[in-house]
Design a protein around this motif. Structure first.
Motif, mmCIF file in Angstrom:
data_model
loop_
_atom_site.group_PDB
_atom_site.id
_atom_site.type_symbol
_atom_site.label_atom_id
_atom_site.label_comp_id
_atom_site.label_asym_id
_atom_site.label_seq_id
_atom_site.Cartn_x
_atom_site.Cartn_y
_atom_site.Cartn_z
ATOM 1 N N TYR A 30 0.844 -1.186 0.000
ATOM 2 C CA TYR A 30 0.000 0.000 0.000
ATOM 3 C C TYR A 30 0.882 1.239 0.000
ATOM 4 N N HIS A 31 0.265 2.382 -0.233
ATOM 5 C CA HIS A 31 0.957 3.668 -0.200
ATOM 6 C C HIS A 31 0.161 4.639 0.664
ATOM 7 N N ASP A 32 0.823 5.667 1.178
ATOM 8 C CA ASP A 32 0.071 6.699 1.899
ATOM 9 C C ASP A 32 -0.268 7.868 0.976
ATOM 10 N N PHE A 33 -0.200 7.621 -0.330
ATOM 11 C CA PHE A 33 -0.623 8.605 -1.330
ATOM 12 C C PHE A 33 -1.534 7.898 -2.336
ATOM 13 N N LYS A 34 -2.260 8.683 -3.118
ATOM 14 C CA LYS A 34 -3.121 8.112 -4.148
ATOM 15 C C LYS A 34 -2.296 7.802 -5.398
ATOM 16 N N LYS A 35 -2.791 6.842 -6.176
ATOM 17 C CA LYS A 35 -2.028 6.397 -7.331
ATOM 18 C C LYS A 35 -2.967 6.158 -8.515
ATOM 19 N N ILE A 36 -2.521 6.579 -9.691
ATOM 20 C CA ILE A 36 -3.218 6.295 -10.940
ATOM 21 C C ILE A 36 -2.332 5.377 -11.772
ATOM 22 N N ILE A 37 -2.908 4.297 -12.264
ATOM 23 C CA ILE A 37 -2.190 3.393 -13.163
ATOM 24 C C ILE A 37 -2.910 3.410 -14.501
ATOM 25 N N ILE A 38 -2.174 3.725 -15.571
ATOM 26 C CA ILE A 38 -2.712 3.628 -16.930
ATOM 27 C C ILE A 38 -2.026 2.433 -17.584
#
Length: 281
Positions: A30-38
């Motif tokens: 997991y991360h403590d930031f948001k993530k976008i994967i394309i």
């Protein structure tokens, strides 16, 4: 199975355009930031909080901070993707009185559906913005950082409009999940400070405890115990980061006693809470 926090983000956002063909096995993380994967090409399945997404080229995944996820990658074909890490403070600074540019992430979390899939007409604009973003971030021309910010905000506005106006292609074959496990996951995440023993879940959902344990493991890839502990630890980190004392944070996160919290924390992060925050914050 241990889940790990991956990556640290001090910039407003980071973009990675990656293409490789190699054998890679990931743990849930997991991360403590948001993530976008394309997703651009390859043969990849993504597991996010108990749901399995079979990806098509130019599918977009919206991954919230603290959502446990991992890809399953076929090494026989090249895997190409664009990954964007988003700093929460940066996102908040672009919110207005009547809009929140993280709405698409909130809706993805609320609906437990992380996939954005567009038809060809809507995809053209998405490709244009993403190409502009990647080119500007690789440029040394005048005000390239400002231009990159502009393209990123365009991307977020567009994704929010797509999600809010329900323009996603509704393809159920892209998603595999068990409805009962989805309800159990939602219950766990909404009741972290309460009793979430296997016996309690068995009573609440009228399911045999042994069947529940095997079904949960089969559908999500991790045990109920490890999932609950990891989610409580993630919650405790959020409380501590807000300035709440460590002992109080452990209590609010559902740990019955401080010593069990410390043991769990050290097992998952290989350091004490104080060592963790001294190193990472």
């Amino acid at each position: 199975m241990e889940k790990q926090k991956k990556g640290y983000l001090n910039d407003d956002f980071l973009l990675f355009h990656l293409k490789d063909q190699k054998h890679q096995e990931f743990e849930f993380h997991y991360h403590d930031f948001k993530k976008i994967i394309i997703f651009l090409s390859g043969n990849v399945t993504y597991l996010i909080e108990g749901k399995t997404y079979h990806l098509n080229p130019w599918d977009v995944l919206l991954i919230n901070n603290n959502e446990l996820h991992k890809p399953i990658i076929d090494p026989s074909v090249p895997y190409e993707r664009i990954i964007i890490w988003l700093n929460s403070d940066f996102l908040e600074s672009h919110n207005g009185k009547d809009y929140d540019i993280t709405t698409c992430f909130h809706l993805a979390n609320r609906k437990s559906f992380n996939l954005v899939r567009l038809d060809a007409k809507l995809l053209d604009y998405l490709k244009m913005v993403i190409n502009g973003l990647t080119e500007s971030m690789n440029s040394n021309e005048f005000a390239n950082s400002l231009l990159s910010n502009t393209f990123l905000i365009q991307l977020l506005i567009y994704l929010n409009r797509i999600v809010l106006e329900q323009k996603n292609i509704n393809e159920h074959q892209a998603l595999k999940y068990d409805k009962q496990i989805e309800e159990i996951l939602r219950y766990i995440n909404n009741n972290l400070s309460s009793d979430i023993s296997i016996e309690k879940l068995s009573d609440v959902f009228y399911i045999n405890r042994y069947h529940l344990m095997h079904k949960f493991k089969d559908e999500t890839g991790y045990s109920i115990h490890n999932y609950v502990i990891q989610k409580r630890l993630i919650q405790s980190l959020e409380y501590i980061n807000q300035g709440i004392p460590i002992t109080k944070a452990s209590e609010l996160s559902g740990f019955n006693d401080y010593s069990s919290f410390l043991r769990s924390f050290k097992k998952f992060y290989n350091k004490t809470p104080r060592e963790y925050f001294d190193q990472n914050y």
